[in-house]
Design a protein around this motif. Structure first.
Motif, mmCIF file in Angstrom:
data_model
loop_
_atom_site.group_PDB
_atom_site.id
_atom_site.type_symbol
_atom_site.label_atom_id
_atom_site.label_comp_id
_atom_site.label_asym_id
_atom_site.label_seq_id
_atom_site.Cartn_x
_atom_site.Cartn_y
_atom_site.Cartn_z
ATOM 1 N N LEU A 1 -19.980 -8.956 -9.573
ATOM 2 C CA LEU A 1 -18.981 -9.028 -8.507
ATOM 3 C C LEU A 1 -17.728 -8.277 -8.952
ATOM 4 C CD1 LEU A 1 -18.345 -10.390 -5.762
ATOM 5 C CD2 LEU A 1 -17.464 -12.339 -7.073
ATOM 6 N N ARG A 2 -17.223 -7.407 -8.079
ATOM 7 C CA ARG A 2 -16.026 -6.641 -8.436
ATOM 8 C C ARG A 2 -14.874 -7.077 -7.526
ATOM 9 N NH1 ARG A 2 -17.410 -0.443 -8.846
ATOM 10 N NH2 ARG A 2 -17.930 -0.731 -6.649
ATOM 11 N N LEU A 3 -13.865 -7.659 -8.147
ATOM 12 C CA LEU A 3 -12.732 -8.185 -7.382
ATOM 13 C C LEU A 3 -11.476 -7.357 -7.668
ATOM 14 C CD1 LEU A 3 -13.298 -11.943 -8.279
ATOM 15 C CD2 LEU A 3 -14.023 -10.779 -6.181
ATOM 16 N N GLY A 4 -10.516 -7.428 -6.756
ATOM 17 C CA GLY A 4 -9.284 -6.669 -6.970
ATOM 18 C C GLY A 4 -8.042 -7.470 -6.604
ATOM 19 N N ILE A 5 -6.983 -7.219 -7.360
ATOM 20 C CA ILE A 5 -5.644 -7.669 -6.944
ATOM 21 C C ILE A 5 -4.834 -6.386 -6.841
ATOM 22 C CG2 ILE A 5 -3.575 -8.951 -7.577
ATOM 23 C CD1 ILE A 5 -5.300 -10.887 -9.142
ATOM 24 N N VAL A 6 -4.555 -5.975 -5.619
ATOM 25 C CA VAL A 6 -3.995 -4.642 -5.391
ATOM 26 C C VAL A 6 -2.789 -4.781 -4.465
ATOM 27 C CG1 VAL A 6 -4.504 -2.389 -4.359
ATOM 28 C CG2 VAL A 6 -6.248 -3.548 -5.699
ATOM 29 N N ASN A 7 -1.790 -3.927 -4.690
ATOM 30 C CA ASN A 7 -0.648 -3.954 -3.769
ATOM 31 C C ASN A 7 -0.803 -2.919 -2.649
ATOM 32 O OD1 ASN A 7 1.864 -4.892 -2.848
ATOM 33 N ND2 ASN A 7 2.893 -3.156 -3.808
ATOM 34 N N ALA A 8 -1.208 -1.695 -3.004
ATOM 35 C CA ALA A 8 -1.258 -0.627 -1.991
ATOM 36 C C ALA A 8 -2.481 -0.805 -1.077
ATOM 37 C CB ALA A 8 -1.291 0.724 -2.682
ATOM 38 N N VAL A 9 -2.185 -1.131 0.158
ATOM 39 C CA VAL A 9 -3.251 -1.396 1.131
ATOM 40 C C VAL A 9 -4.057 -0.122 1.379
ATOM 41 C CG1 VAL A 9 -3.680 -2.140 3.520
ATOM 42 C CG2 VAL A 9 -1.837 -3.193 2.193
ATOM 43 N N ILE B 1 -8.881 1.449 -5.146
ATOM 44 C CA ILE B 1 -9.391 0.209 -5.763
ATOM 45 C C ILE B 1 -9.605 -0.864 -4.693
ATOM 46 C CG2 ILE B 1 -8.856 -1.660 -7.407
ATOM 47 C CD1 ILE B 1 -7.519 0.508 -9.169
ATOM 48 N N ALA B 2 -8.697 -0.912 -3.731
ATOM 49 C CA ALA B 2 -8.859 -1.909 -2.663
ATOM 50 C C ALA B 2 -10.167 -1.658 -1.920
ATOM 51 C CB ALA B 2 -7.682 -1.846 -1.706
ATOM 52 N N ARG B 3 -10.542 -0.388 -1.773
ATOM 53 C CA ARG B 3 -11.733 -0.073 -0.989
ATOM 54 C C ARG B 3 -13.013 -0.132 -1.824
ATOM 55 N NH1 ARG B 3 -11.634 4.837 0.989
ATOM 56 N NH2 ARG B 3 -9.945 5.424 -0.404
ATOM 57 N N MET B 4 -12.899 0.012 -3.143
ATOM 58 C CA MET B 4 -14.154 0.041 -3.919
ATOM 59 C C MET B 4 -14.557 -1.332 -4.475
ATOM 60 S SD MET B 4 -13.005 2.296 -7.235
ATOM 61 C CE MET B 4 -14.615 2.419 -7.994
ATOM 62 N N THR B 5 -13.695 -2.345 -4.313
ATOM 63 C CA THR B 5 -14.038 -3.692 -4.798
ATOM 64 C C THR B 5 -14.773 -4.461 -3.697
ATOM 65 O OG1 THR B 5 -11.733 -4.185 -4.268
ATOM 66 C CG2 THR B 5 -12.287 -3.994 -6.573
ATOM 67 N N ASP B 6 -15.567 -5.470 -4.117
ATOM 68 C CA ASP B 6 -16.328 -6.253 -3.136
ATOM 69 C C ASP B 6 -15.414 -7.178 -2.343
ATOM 70 O OD1 ASP B 6 -18.886 -5.302 -4.123
ATOM 71 O OD2 ASP B 6 -18.439 -6.490 -5.901
ATOM 72 N N ALA B 7 -14.374 -7.637 -2.983
ATOM 73 C CA ALA B 7 -13.441 -8.557 -2.330
ATOM 74 C C ALA B 7 -12.159 -8.553 -3.143
ATOM 75 C CB ALA B 7 -14.034 -9.968 -2.321
ATOM 76 N N GLY B 8 -11.106 -9.125 -2.578
ATOM 77 C CA GLY B 8 -9.872 -9.134 -3.349
ATOM 78 C C GLY B 8 -8.728 -9.761 -2.585
ATOM 79 N N VAL B 9 -7.590 -9.790 -3.265
ATOM 80 C CA VAL B 9 -6.405 -10.396 -2.662
ATOM 81 C C VAL B 9 -5.271 -9.369 -2.759
ATOM 82 C CG1 VAL B 9 -4.832 -12.365 -2.717
ATOM 83 C CG2 VAL B 9 -7.200 -12.655 -3.486
ATOM 84 N N TYR B 10 -4.719 -9.019 -1.632
ATOM 85 C CA TYR B 10 -3.583 -8.094 -1.634
ATOM 86 C C TYR B 10 -2.317 -8.807 -2.117
ATOM 87 C CZ TYR B 10 -5.741 -4.131 0.799
ATOM 88 O OH TYR B 10 -6.492 -3.031 1.114
ATOM 89 N N CYS B 11 -1.451 -8.034 -2.793
ATOM 90 C CA CYS B 11 -0.198 -8.611 -3.297
ATOM 91 C C CYS B 11 0.849 -8.785 -2.195
ATOM 92 C CB CYS B 11 0.403 -7.708 -4.375
ATOM 93 S SG CYS B 11 -0.598 -7.688 -5.863
ATOM 94 N N HIS B 12 0.783 -7.930 -1.171
ATOM 95 C CA HIS B 12 1.753 -7.957 -0.063
ATOM 96 C C HIS B 12 3.196 -7.829 -0.542
ATOM 97 C CE1 HIS B 12 -1.359 -8.544 2.752
ATOM 98 N NE2 HIS B 12 -1.529 -9.835 2.609
ATOM 99 N N ALA B 13 3.415 -7.043 -1.604
ATOM 100 C CA ALA B 13 4.784 -6.867 -2.105
ATOM 101 C C ALA B 13 5.511 -5.742 -1.363
ATOM 102 C CB ALA B 13 4.761 -6.569 -3.599
ATOM 103 N N THR C 1 1.326 -11.857 -10.486
ATOM 104 C CA THR C 1 1.284 -13.137 -11.202
ATOM 105 C C THR C 1 1.164 -14.291 -10.214
ATOM 106 O OG1 THR C 1 2.717 -12.058 -12.799
ATOM 107 C CG2 THR C 1 2.439 -14.392 -13.053
ATOM 108 N N THR C 2 1.861 -14.182 -9.094
ATOM 109 C CA THR C 2 1.775 -15.228 -8.062
ATOM 110 C C THR C 2 0.350 -15.288 -7.510
ATOM 111 O OG1 THR C 2 4.070 -14.719 -7.514
ATOM 112 C CG2 THR C 2 2.853 -16.059 -5.923
ATOM 113 N N VAL C 3 -0.230 -14.121 -7.228
ATOM 114 C CA VAL C 3 -1.599 -14.080 -6.693
ATOM 115 C C VAL C 3 -2.583 -14.634 -7.730
ATOM 116 C CG1 VAL C 3 -3.452 -12.486 -6.041
ATOM 117 C CG2 VAL C 3 -1.193 -12.247 -5.011
#
Ligand code: AGP
Length: 608
Positions: free
Chosen positions: A372-380, A384-396, A412-414
């Motif tokens: 499973l490939r997960l991401g924590i990414v800021n830039a929507v 990386i956001a598109r190549m991971t299976d799932a993830g959580v955006y930082c929304h910064a 860190t919050t995420v």
């Protein structure tokens, strides 16, 4: 790092591209240029230094064109100079190319072309591309065929835009491991390596994938994927991007603005996710993999720089709250390791930009492992956001200063939210931590309200040449992040160490000229950190302590104390981050440096 902008349509392409290059200035660069094609042929303008130099040079000639490509260059092959700036062209000056990335086999291609009679004037790897296209154009029926044949010969990573005086109505583009988007307007198209360059004109974008070659006119885009030999007329997606957030407002620079966005950053990272009143953590981005997450027995975090330090905090958070073992690797090292990987392992990539080459390579490495490939990414919408299976955006929101500040706090919050999510409520900290995340923005504001005191202390130490940052447990990654921040913007040598390691080596460096920034927040480990401070003081080393509001015990011992509001250990890093960021910021400004554009650095590191 390097930036690409292109335009084809009815407007003044020159104005669009110059505006786009200005919007990309935050990424860091050393020279800029543009090429245009019109009825008179082709023309190239280049300048070493800032984009406004290029604007002045172009505006003295007022060239008109509807087909323009531009570039900001961050030197990889060859010094920053006019001859090495992009666009690069073929010997006849009829084909113009801008390129991000690295052509690994450029030396071999150059030799081949030299043997065929081509001359080279620059030290860049890029110059082989227009000449290779030229070489094939002499043998093949169309420019498009020549462009594709040239791409077939190059090895490495690239985002490329090309134009030719023989094809005044077509813009050519290609990507492999380097981002490139096409902006869609009315009878016009834009091209950019970073959507920030074209957001003033359109929010409708087509993301190019690896091996895509795009043939773009004002009305049409044809995309041919060379790997799968598939043609497509791709649909545009709407980009979620807030232009306002990318503006400076009343702040003197982006770094200070972004540090002061900390309370809002924590609020947007937790909004609709940390539901304290319902004792619930809701992470929409992980919903499609909930079934797989149940079977995860190991998490490997990969990231670079500041995102790596957030990853180290994630290790403490996830292990403490969920009991799942975590390892953290620098993405640049992870790529070259040969470690066992089971199906129960999840890879978690952390990246502000979503475009960091090493982190992308780490994700690619496990592509065929079935993990499973997960991401924590800021830039929507980033790679990386598109190549991971799932993830959580930082929304910064967009982060413009090269030194990451608010994105680190969001990461860190995420990570705290993901740790809570993975705990399935089986931790006594579940509700207290959710409540604390609710209270955190106000506490972050209190740290910012103390900026004047941090500034005064920073100015006192601004002329030192070395700095040590120490901390234990959650404060250990923060010590490393504090040191990185100081290095990046003030060029002061700084090291981050686990306080318990002092006696194992670093203590040897301590004297009256070598100050220590000790993170000495209230915790069961405080006594141990105080012992380390005493050892430093005994050797004449000045100490600035970061302490918990109300604990006066450090005032006697330390030279200066910065107080932070009381919070849980798990949320301390978010408050400590603001303090170390402000400390680095005020030292750098006291030394007179351009904090948004530190020398030699780029915002997003798209090459290895
Ligand atoms: C942070 O201040 C740095 N500029 C740098 O270390 C950065 O965090 C690193 O390059 C990773 O970037 P990413 O988060 O965009 O992947």
């Amino acid at each position: 790092m390097c930036g690409i902008v292109g335009y084809i349509g009815q407007k003044s392409g020159v104005d669009v591209v110059l505006g786009g290059l200005e919007a990309l200035e935050y990424r860091g660069y050393d020279s800029a240029g543009l090429a245009l094609v019109n009825d008179d042929g082709g023309q190239v303008f280049k300048q070493v230094g800032r984009v406004n130099g290029l604007v002045d040079a172009v505006n003295t000639e007022h060239p008109a064109s509807n087909l323009v490509i531009g570039h900001t260059r961050w030197a990889t092959h060859g010094t920053p100079s006019l001859v090495n700036a992009h666009p690069q062209s073929n010997n006849q000056q009829t084909i113009f190319v801008v390129h991000n990335g690295i052509i690994e086999n450029f030396a071999e291609l150059r030799e081949r072309l030299q043997a065929a009679g081509y001359n080279f004037t620059s030290q860049t790897d890029t110059e082989v591309i227009p000449n290779l296209i030229d070489y094939y154009a002499k043998q093949l029926p169309s420019f498009e065929a020549a462009f594709k044949a040239a791409l077939g010969d190059v090895h490495g990573a690239y985002a490329i835009a090309a134009i030719s005086t023989d094809e005044p109505d077509t813009l050519y583009a290609a990507r492999l491991s380097s981002p490139l988007v096409i902006g869609v307007g009315e009878q016009e198209h834009y091209l950019a390596s970073d959507p920030a360059a074209i957001m003033a004109h359109t929010k409708r974008v087509i993301y190019l994938e690896d091996y895509d070659v795009a043939v773009i006119s004002g009305n049409d885009v044809d995309v041919h994927n060379l790997k799968h030999n598939r043609h497509a007329k791709p649909k545009a997606e709407l980009l979620d991007y807030d232009n306002e957030q990318a503006l400076l407002g009343d702040f003197p620079n982006f770094m200070l603005k972004e540090i002061f966005e900390a309370p809002a950053t924590i609020r947007s990272a937790t909004l609709g996710r940390a539901l304290a009143d319902r004792s619930l953590v809701k992470l929409g981005g992980l919903e499609n993999v909930l079934g797989q997450l149940k079977y995860i027995d190991r998490i490997v975090i990969v990231a670079c720089g500041t995102s790596y330090y957030a990853g180290l905090l994630g290790e403490y958070l996830i292990e403490e709250l969920s009991g799942i073992p975590v390892e953290v690797h620098m993405a640049s090292e992870f790529k070259y390791r040969d470690e066992p990987f089971s199906r129960g392992t999840a890879l978690l990539a952390i990246s502000q930009s979503g475009e960091t080459a090493d982190t992308i390579a780490a994700l690619k490495k496990v592509e065929d492992y079935g993990v499973l490939r997960l991401g924590i990414v800021n830039a929507v919408g980033s790679t990386i956001a598109r190549m991971t299976d799932a993830g959580v955006y930082c929304h910064a929101g967009p982060e413009r200063a090269v030194a990451s500040s608010k994105a680190f706090i969001a990461q860190t919050t995420v990570l705290a939210l993901i740790a809570l999510h993975l705990s399935n409520g089986n931790t006594k900290l579940f509700k207290p931590l959710l409540d604390e995340l609710d209270a955190l923005p106000a506490k972050a504001q209190a740290v910012l309200d103390n900026a004047g005191r941090i500034k005064a202390i920073a100015e006192k130490y601004a002329r030192h040449r070395d700095f040590l940052f120490i901390g234990r447990q959650y404060a250990y990654p923060m010590a490393m992040e504090g040191a990185l921040k100081l290095k990046e913007v003030s060029y002061i040598h700084a090291e981050g160490y686990a306080a318990g390691e002092m006696k194992h080596g670093p203590l040897a460096m301590i004297d009256k000229d070598f100050p220590t920034f000790a993170i000495a927040i209230d915790s069961p480990l405080l006594e141990k950190t105080i012992s380390n401070i005493q050892e430093i003081k005994a050797r004449g080393g000045p100490v600035i302590a970061l302490a918990t509001q109300g604990n006066k015990s450090l005032e006697q011992l330390c030279d200066d104390v910065i107080y932070l509001p009381h919070t849980m250990h798990e949320t301390q890093p978010m408050l400590q981050a603001i303090a170390v960021q402000l400390f680095a910021y005020y030292i750098a400004t006291a030394r007179g440096f351009d904090v948004d554009h530190p020398r030699n650095l780029a915002k997003s590191v798209t090459v290895e």
